[in-house]
Design an enzyme around this catalytic site. Structure first.
Site, PDB file in Angstrom:
ATOM      1  CG  LEU A 353      -1.836  -1.228   1.365  1.00 12.10           C
ATOM      2  CD1 LEU A 353      -2.740  -1.062   2.582  1.00 12.10           C
ATOM      3  CD2 LEU A 353      -2.663  -1.465   0.103  1.00 12.10           C
ATOM      4  CG  ASP A 354       3.584   2.829   3.232  1.00 15.53           C
ATOM      5  OD1 ASP A 354       2.864   3.842   3.207  1.00 15.53           O
ATOM      6  OD2 ASP A 354       4.050   2.364   4.280  1.00 15.53           O
ATOM      7  CG  HIS A 355       6.934   0.188  -1.581  1.00 20.46           C
ATOM      8  ND1 HIS A 355       8.157   0.755  -1.873  1.00 20.46           N
ATOM      9  CD2 HIS A 355       7.098  -0.456  -0.405  1.00 20.46           C
ATOM     10  CE1 HIS A 355       9.030   0.462  -0.917  1.00 20.46           C
ATOM     11  NE2 HIS A 355       8.408  -0.274  -0.010  1.00 20.46           N
TER      12      HIS A 355
END
Length: 459
Positions: A353-355
């Site tokens: 989700l972050d990347h």
């Protein structure tokens, strides 16, 4: 559908340009129940295509350069924090209090990597800094009660939910109604994007100044990508909120890093904003508003600016002002429940989700800059980890479906996507950028330096 075509559509891109994208599929990487590999490829592919499109526009090329997305490079980049080595030393992993805990009626996910978040968690629970004390306190309390009490204390904890429970939650309803990438034109200001004078390599963001007001992972991934593409990226942090050293080393490539008290250093902030082309913010929604850093205020002071805003839960709804991290969003949205086994929660094979959201944010900035060349106008781009999570969940039924040609190749070891670089922090082993297009850059102009060591001014 978690395809490049889906992500490109969310960015407002011309569907005809998808023919410029090809991919190498490696089924063994980023394996999960959810279509993580496909979603990761889509985010990177859309970002690379946005970069190639802007580069062609600024350089006056007749055609958009070809884009190639390799699952191996994408997987290495999405787990870059695990591959990092600093003079041979492996990075420090999650802190002991950042994990899932059994609660009285389910599970709770906490995040306490930063000392101030750890202290607030312990204060909310009324226990000393010992894992066994935390476990005992949480085992006696309902998960959602813990969620609210820790939030009230300024800490970070969420109850494990199923996807169905999140869909019915008021915040799930709110963020589920948002586009994957929100894009808005704020005015009709003239564009300031300048033509490219050099093409070797083709650097779509060359000459652009990016003020980076982000922390942790998604925002720094976005600005690290803009730095790769030639932007002058200056990350600014509060002096009293140091970044985790290994996290800074992993996401600091291509950037400079300065410390600035935005209250005492208001004049310096205004000087930076006066010539910034892009402002990227990743703090809790509303946290920077008092400094005049809303998209509307920035557009009024700096007509033609592109404002990129990242949040965990979206900036509307009952959780719109809450802090959040990838692991917490996985727990709240049902991802951890789907990836778990034997009634225990699980996790994605990467902080996807972050990347993924970071590459979508960078792509949104690049597309905004391209649209400015035709239409002008200050722009705002918004993304949220929870919306990316929803997109991933929506794509589960269509895992592997794509809108680009896919060629197959033998599996390659992760080492094929790693490089070494000497710099002020020592010898760094790091993942190479997966954003690749013909004639584009293959490395950053500079390695990361010490956190906060640079002056708060443009070069």
């Amino acid at each position: 559908m978690t395809s490049v075509a889906s992500a490109w559509s969310a960015l407002g891109g011309d569907p005809a340009l998808l023919a410029r994208v090809s991919a190498v599929e490696r089924p063994a990487v980023l394996r999960a129940r959810l279509p993580v590999r496909e979603a990761a490829r889509a985010c990177v592919g859309a970002c690379a295509l946005a970069a190639a499109e802007l580069g062609a526009r600024r350089a006056g090329l007749a055609a958009v350069p070809a884009v190639r997305v390799d699952d191996g490079a994408v997987a290495a980049a999405f787990t870059s924090e695990r591959h990092l080595r600093v003079d041979g030393r492996a990075p420090v992993a999650f802190a002991p209090l950042s994990r899932f805990w059994p609660a009285a009626d389910g599970w709770v996910r906490t995040h306490a990597n930063y000392p101030h978040h750890r202290d607030r968690l312990l204060t909310a629970l009324g226990v000393p800094d010992r894992p066994e004390a935390v476990a005992a306190a949480l085992a006696e309390r309902p998960a959602r009660e813990v969620e609210e009490s820790v939030h009230a204390a300024g800490g970070l904890a969420v109850a494990l939910r199923t996807a169905e429970e999140w869909t019915a939650h008021e915040q799930g309803v709110t963020v589920g109604g948002l586009p994957l990438v929100e894009r808005e034109r704020l005015d009709s200001a003239r564009t300031r994007t300048r033509p490219l004078t050099g093409r070797d390599p083709l650097l779509p963001a060359a000459g652009l100044r990016v003020l980076d007001l982000t922390r942790v992972l998604a925002g720094p991934v976005a600005t690290r990508t803009l730095a790769l593409l030639g932007a002058d990226v200056l990350r600014v942090d509060a002096p009293w909120l140091p970044e985790l050293p290994d996290q800074h080393a992993d996401t600091g490539f291509g950037k400079r890093s300065a410390r600035l008290d935005l209250t005492a250093g208001r004049d310096t902030l205004e000087e930076l904003l006066a010539t910034a082309d892009v402002v990227v913010t990743g703090y809790r929604p509303g946290a920077l508003d008092r400094f005049g850093l809303t998209a509307e205020a920035l557009a009024e002071r700096r007509p033609g600016v592109v404002v990129a805003r990242l949040s965990a839960w979206g900036d509307r709804g009952p959780w719109g002002d809450r802090r959040g991290f990838d692991s917490l969003v996985q727990a709240a949205t049902g991802i951890a429940a789907l990836e778990g086994a034997a009634r225990r929660p699980g996790a994605l094979p990467a902080q996807a989700l972050d990347h993924g959201t970071g590459y979508l944010l960078a792509a949104g900035v690049l597309r905004a800059l391209t649209e400015q060349t035709d239409e002008g106008g200050s722009r705002v781009v918004r993304v949220a980890l929870a919306r990316t999570a929803g997109w991933l969940l929506e794509g589960a039924a269509a895992a592997g479906a794509g809108g680009v040609p896919v060629g197959r190749a033998a599996e390659a070891p992760a080492d094929a996507w790693l490089a070494e670089r000497d710099g002020p922090l020592g010898t760094l082993r790091h993942a190479v950028s997966p954003v690749s297009f013909a004639g584009g850059p293959d490395d950053w102009a500079r390695p990361p330096g010490p956190w906060g060591a640079d002056p708060a001014r443009w070069e």
